[in-house]
Design a protein around this motif. Structure first.
Motif, short mmCIF file in Angstrom:
data_model
loop_
_atom_site.label_atom_id
_atom_site.label_comp_id
_atom_site.label_asym_id
_atom_site.label_seq_id
_atom_site.Cartn_x
_atom_site.Cartn_y
_atom_site.Cartn_z
N GLN A 151 26.44 -30.97 19.15
CA GLN A 151 26.49 -29.56 19.53
C GLN A 151 26.48 -28.66 18.30
N ARG A 206 30.28 -33.37 20.42
CA ARG A 206 30.64 -32.17 19.65
C ARG A 206 29.84 -32.11 18.35
N GLU A 261 24.88 -24.83 18.22
CA GLU A 261 25.52 -23.70 17.56
C GLU A 261 24.53 -22.75 16.87
N LYS A 267 34.81 -39.74 15.60
CA LYS A 267 34.59 -38.34 15.97
C LYS A 267 33.84 -38.27 17.29
N ASP A 268 33.92 -37.10 17.90
CA ASP A 268 33.24 -36.89 19.18
C ASP A 268 31.74 -36.69 18.93
#
Length: 243
Positions: A46, A43, A51, A39-40
């Motif tokens: 984030q 991200r 978020e 997975k990134d």
């Protein structure tokens, strides 16, 4: 030969550095896990760190979810400062919600705003009563508060399940385990238009300030802490370690 020894006094640097170091290590481990799963990592971080604060709505939702956790933490802080290992906060929270919900269900179209303070008081008393079971069993029978408070979490969940599947079940709820919708008058006043943040947030922050005053500026708070850390010293000083 290397030997680990406790510092004679806490390091001023690591009073603030330890939480930051723990956060950095957590982020590093998270990045490695995301990468290992394909997975990134950016991200992923984030989602966790950006978020929840990127907009006024997100901040409001964060405050809504943080408010009950802050109230629970204040109650646990009193327990831990007195060396009582209460790990049943979830059950106490559930029964507090059950008590508050029971009062809210008594409201009808003619009920006035006075019901809101009654709901708040019912929630407080419900949680206190459930925690009081653990306190009573420890005081009278020397029962282990860790086990008792933990087991009462499951009992509280069963009580809630019995109510929403039984006497409190909404007959118009399409067989879902839920009560009927609470009357609008029972809802806590909102702080901002268009946000779900209620007066619970300032009440929780006020509770944090009052708890600090109690623990560190009042004789009763000092006696509570001494009674938990050193019962013999508390008795010598004239404090009741049992109380």
């Amino acid at each position: 030969m290397l030997k680990l020894e406790a510092r004679p006094e806490a390091s001023r640097l690591f009073v603030f550095g330890s939480p930051l170091l723990a956060l950095a290590i957590t982020v590093l481990i998270g990045v490695l896990l995301f990468a290992a799963l394909g997975k990134d990592p950016v991200r992923g971080l984030q989602v966790f760190f950006w978020e929840p604060i990127k907009s006024p709505y997100a901040l409001g939702e964060l405050a809504v979810k943080a408010t009950p956790l802050l109230l629970i933490a204040l109650g646990l802080a009193v327990c831990f400062r007195s060396n009582v290992w209460n790990i049943g906060a979830e059950g106490q929270f559930v029964i507090g919600a059950v008590a508050a919900g029971g009062v809210a269900l008594l409201a009808d179209k003619a009920t006035g705003p006075w019901i809101v303070p009654a709901i708040l008081v019912a929630g407080v008393l419900g949680g206190m009563a459930w925690a009081g079971i653990t306190a009573l069993l420890r005081d009278r029978f020397n029962a282990n508060e860790i086990l008792v408070s933990l087991m009462l979490v499951y009992v509280a969940t069963l009580v809630l399940g019995y109510l929403v599947y039984g006497p409190w079940k909404d007959p118009m709820g399409f067989n879902f385990p839920q009560t009927k919708m609470f009357e609008p008058v029972t809802q806590m006043p909102k702080l901002f238009t268009g946000s779900r943040v209620t007066i619970g947030l300032p009440l929780a922050l006020l509770g944090a300030a009052l708890l600090w005053v109690f623990l560190f500026r009042m004789r009763a708070g000092f006696a509570l802490q001494v009674g938990g850390l050193a019962p013999a010293a508390a008795r010598y000083a004239g404090f009741s370690s049992r109380r």
